[in-house]
Scaffold this motif. Structure first.
Motif, mmCIF file in Angstrom:
data_model
loop_
_atom_site.group_PDB
_atom_site.id
_atom_site.type_symbol
_atom_site.label_atom_id
_atom_site.label_comp_id
_atom_site.label_asym_id
_atom_site.label_seq_id
_atom_site.Cartn_x
_atom_site.Cartn_y
_atom_site.Cartn_z
ATOM 1 N N GLN A 24 0.607 10.492 5.553
ATOM 2 C CA GLN A 24 1.490 9.772 6.483
ATOM 3 C C GLN A 24 1.366 10.297 7.907
ATOM 4 O O GLN A 24 1.340 9.531 8.870
ATOM 5 C CB GLN A 24 2.938 9.882 5.995
ATOM 6 N N ALA A 25 1.247 11.633 8.062
ATOM 7 C CA ALA A 25 1.198 12.230 9.396
ATOM 8 C C ALA A 25 -0.099 11.916 10.130
ATOM 9 O O ALA A 25 -0.175 12.096 11.355
ATOM 10 C CB ALA A 25 1.385 13.748 9.295
ATOM 11 N N ALA B 219 2.884 -4.893 3.444
ATOM 12 C CA ALA B 219 3.831 -3.803 3.214
ATOM 13 C C ALA B 219 3.112 -2.466 3.053
ATOM 14 O O ALA B 219 2.078 -2.368 2.390
ATOM 15 C CB ALA B 219 4.669 -4.101 1.983
ATOM 16 N N VAL B 220 3.664 -1.440 3.665
ATOM 17 C CA VAL B 220 3.185 -0.058 3.550
ATOM 18 C C VAL B 220 4.380 0.794 3.118
ATOM 19 O O VAL B 220 5.399 0.858 3.821
ATOM 20 C CB VAL B 220 2.611 0.461 4.880
ATOM 21 N N VAL B 221 4.272 1.439 1.961
ATOM 22 C CA VAL B 221 5.386 2.185 1.366
ATOM 23 C C VAL B 221 5.175 3.678 1.561
ATOM 24 O O VAL B 221 4.099 4.201 1.246
ATOM 25 C CB VAL B 221 5.525 1.843 -0.130
ATOM 26 N N PHE B 222 6.193 4.340 2.103
ATOM 27 C CA PHE B 222 6.209 5.798 2.192
ATOM 28 C C PHE B 222 7.084 6.357 1.087
ATOM 29 O O PHE B 222 8.042 5.702 0.639
ATOM 30 C CB PHE B 222 6.755 6.261 3.541
ATOM 31 N N VAL B 223 6.756 7.565 0.659
ATOM 32 C CA VAL B 223 7.562 8.206 -0.380
ATOM 33 C C VAL B 223 8.998 8.402 0.098
ATOM 34 O O VAL B 223 9.948 8.345 -0.690
ATOM 35 C CB VAL B 223 6.921 9.551 -0.783
ATOM 36 N N SER B 224 9.180 8.592 1.400
ATOM 37 C CA SER B 224 10.529 8.780 1.949
ATOM 38 C C SER B 224 11.405 7.539 1.791
ATOM 39 O O SER B 224 12.624 7.607 1.954
ATOM 40 C CB SER B 224 10.436 9.153 3.428
ATOM 41 N N VAL C 70 0.851 -1.183 0.000
ATOM 42 C CA VAL C 70 0.000 0.000 0.000
ATOM 43 C C VAL C 70 0.892 1.239 0.000
ATOM 44 O O VAL C 70 1.817 1.347 0.818
ATOM 45 C CB VAL C 70 -0.929 0.010 1.229
ATOM 46 N N LEU C 71 0.656 2.150 -0.924
ATOM 47 C CA LEU C 71 1.436 3.390 -1.014
ATOM 48 C C LEU C 71 0.723 4.489 -0.238
ATOM 49 O O LEU C 71 -0.454 4.767 -0.474
ATOM 50 C CB LEU C 71 1.606 3.796 -2.479
ATOM 51 N N SER D 65 10.414 -0.892 3.064
ATOM 52 C CA SER D 65 9.009 -0.582 3.318
ATOM 53 C C SER D 65 8.736 -0.748 4.800
ATOM 54 O O SER D 65 9.577 -1.226 5.561
ATOM 55 C CB SER D 65 8.092 -1.503 2.495
ATOM 56 N N ASN D 66 7.545 -0.340 5.213
ATOM 57 C CA ASN D 66 7.073 -0.600 6.562
ATOM 58 C C ASN D 66 6.172 -1.835 6.542
ATOM 59 O O ASN D 66 5.706 -2.267 5.484
ATOM 60 C CB ASN D 66 6.281 0.606 7.083
#
Length: 632
Positions: A493-494, A555-560, A486-487, A525-526
């Motif tokens: 995110q915050a 999996a959870v993907v952050f842009v960072s 998941v993006l 990823s997270n």
């Protein structure tokens, strides 16, 4: 074997063995056939083989001898040969050719799915082979034929399917209704019996007197013809009502109806047979059918039943608990009949014994549970005996057809064939539905896996369950193959710790907060829950991160995290050059595809991520175990 030339002697061949716990004598009279010498030799071989092989029963061998001898005489006569010359120890007549002609006759006479032709031919060949081992005068050609199998393949027979659940419920409901009606009818008959007197002194047109005569077995067709007109128009209405119970017209119907007020008939006993077959999972129709009163031992909590299975040569005892013995907080399941006591196995057996109590008092009969009073034979005298459920009008299909509405339309819509063995299959598949487990679970304690697979697993219910299990397994694999991360965009995110955002992501608020704060960072990823990975044993920390993160639904993907993902994508491309194509496709293709989709969604952030890699001199941190497991 007696003397090899003793077939010239005159006499009927007899063999006695136990059938349904009763010594029964079976006979073959060679004089009944136009080839008496051959029939006598085969009959002697049958008796000798029965004793030498220690057979418990040998019906099929006797039937085979009679069938072959009956065919051989007319067949040889058509060929211009004397059937009296046919012998096993003489080659004047080629019996091998006769056997071949007999095989063709049997296969044309029976249906192609019938196993009867193969059984008959195989039995005759066995007896001839048995004789040839002891008689050197048996011709060599006949010896060779007897050593070979039948000249056609054995039919596998038509596999029986179970009844559907709707049919099972309809049959069970009809059986319960019939049982109640039977007990009500017998109670009425006992009331009439108490009022009845000897009709020879007090009249034959009074129903209680007829019931009294039936109890004392003086009510016969001959006696009724002396006192009743041929037409029933002058009969009292109550006699006409009883005649309708007999399901026949005239005096015969009245005779059956009156006896039916005191004694159950074969059609009446089908209700017990149905209910017991559906509830006794570990008992075959064969075992249930031959149960006798001494085989039952009732106790406070149930009944102990000694069951004999002839085909398996096995005697065993099973204990069936009464429903009343079930704990109060335990609800009856699918395999238990509604109600307490009377509809369980002990209750049904007690009721079966009760409805036949008067039968055993009035008649001299063996203590079979399924004992019926019928007027079989030319004498039309009512007799008590073992209920075989095989005579015309008394089979299972006739019981099903007896349930009609006022217009005579059948009310039970039951699929063909109406075979009682389907009740057993229905009970077994009901257990399959209840368990829904492995084949060994479904087989249970009374079958091996092989027997269950051969005789029960072919049913529609088992096939549907197997298909459902296969679809479920395939869906799990498909979900695993198509799993995507998941993006989460920077503006979302915050807010992952807030309930609505966490719920949208499929996690609890505290998990969302942990993801937001980087506590569940797995490298590229997270992870929603590192201890519940689809690639690892539940409850243990995922051991395939970060190699399989891009192919995981957790999996959870952050842009960072794009810089690390770009480094992973570069690593995967290097592995494309270092690994065989098939190996690379199996290990890395899913991750490469998932990364490409993430990069497509985050195309605006890719240049900044590449610049961050160069400015910060970032390197991909891969565990040593991953390099040894995935990069070779």
């Amino acid at each position: 074997m007696p003397g090899l030339r003793d077939t010239e002697r005159i006499g009927v061949r007899e063999l006695t063995y136990e059938v349904r716990k009763r010594a029964t004598t079976f006979k073959i009279d060679p004089a009944d056939y136009s080839c008496p010498a051959l029939a006598a030799q085969l009959a002697d071989a049958w008796i000798d083989y029965h004793h030498k092989a220690a057979l418990k029963q040998s019906h099929v061998y006797r039937a085979a001898v009679r069938s072959f001898a009956k065919f051989t005489g007319p067949h040889l006569s058509k060929l211009g040969l004397d059937p009296a010359d046919a012998r096993l120890d003489d080659d004047r007549i080629d019996l091998s050719e006769v056997i071949y002609a007999w095989e063709n006759h049997l296969t044309s006479r029976y249906d192609e799915s019938s196993t009867r032709p193969w059984d008959l031919v195989s039995s005759v060949l066995t007896l001839i082979h048995h004789r040839a081992e002891r008689d050197p005068k048996v011709p060599d050609k006949l010896r060779r034929r007897a050593s070979a199998p039948p000249g056609f393949r054995k039919a596998t027979g038509q596999s029986l399917d179970e009844f559907s659940n709707a049919e099972r419920l309809a049959i069970k409901g009809a059986a319960q209704t019939d049982l109640r009606a039977l007990e009500k009818r017998l109670a009425w008959g006992r009331e009439l019996l108490a009022m009845g007197r000897d009709p020879r002194e007090h009249g034959w047109m009074v129903l209680p007197n007829l019931v009294w005569a039936a109890r004392h077995r003086i009510l016969t067709t001959a006696a009724m013809r002396e006192h009743y007109p041929r037409s029933s128009r002058g009969w009292p209405p109550e006699l006409e009502e009883v005649r309708a119970l007999g399901r026949q017209v005239g005096i015969s119907g009245l005779l059956r109806g009156v006896y039916g007020l005191l004694f159950p008939q074969e059609l009446d006993l089908h209700s017990f047979r149905v209910l017991l077959s559906l509830s006794m999972l570990d008992c075959t129709i064969e075992e249930l059918h031959v149960l006798q009163i001494p085989d039952l031992e009732f106790g406070n909590h149930g009944v102990r039943i000694v069951q004999t299975k002839n085909r398996a040569d096995r005697v065993r005892a099973d204990y069936h608990l009464a429903d009343s013995a079930v704990e109060e907080d335990e609800e009856p399941g699918e395999l238990v009949y509604e109600g307490r006591g009377d509809w369980d196995v002990p209750g049904l057996l007690r009721r079966l014994i009760q409805v036949n109590t008067l039968t055993r008092e009035a008649f001299t009969c063996e203590p079979f549970l399924f004992t019926a009073v019928e007027n079989k034979g030319k004498t039309k005298v009512m007799r008590a005996g073992f209920a075989r459920f095989s005579a015309p009008g008394r089979r299972f299909t006739h019981w099903i057809g007896s349930h009609t509405d006022a217009d005579g339309t059948p009310v039970l819509d039951i699929s063909q064939p109406h075979d009682s063995r389907r009740l057993r299959k229905t009970a077994k598949t009901t257990r399959v539905v209840a368990l829904g487990g492995t084949l060994s679970d479904m087989a249970g304690d009374d079958h091996s896996i092989q027997v269950f697979h051969r005789h029960y697993a072919h049913g529609t219910t088992a096939h549907v369950l197997a298909g459902t299990a296969m679809n479920r397994a395939q869906q799990l694999v498909f979900d695993k193959v198509t799993a995507k991360p998941v993006l989460v965009l920077p503006e979302d995110q915050a807010q992952l710790g807030e309930p609505e955002f966490a719920e949208a992501l499929g996690v609890a608020p505290d998990q969302g907060a942990a993801l937001r704060d980087g506590e569940l960072d797995m490298g590229v990823s997270n992870c929603k829950n590192p201890h519940d990975s689809p690639h690892s044993t539940p409850g243990k920390l995922c051991h395939v991160a970060p190699a399989m993160c891009m192919a995981c639904s957790n999996a959870v993907v952050f842009v960072s995290q794009l810089p690390q993902q770009l480094l992973l994508a570069d690593h995967i491309e290097r592995m494309r050059l270092a690994m065989p194509p098939t190996r690379w496709h199996a290990v890395w293709s899913r991750q490469a595809k998932a990364l490409a989709e993430v990069f497509e969604e985050c195309a605006d952030h890719i240049p900044a991520a590449r610049q961050a890699i160069e400015d910060q001199e970032l390197r991909l941190d891969l565990p040593l175990g991953m390099r040894t497991e995935y990069d070779r």
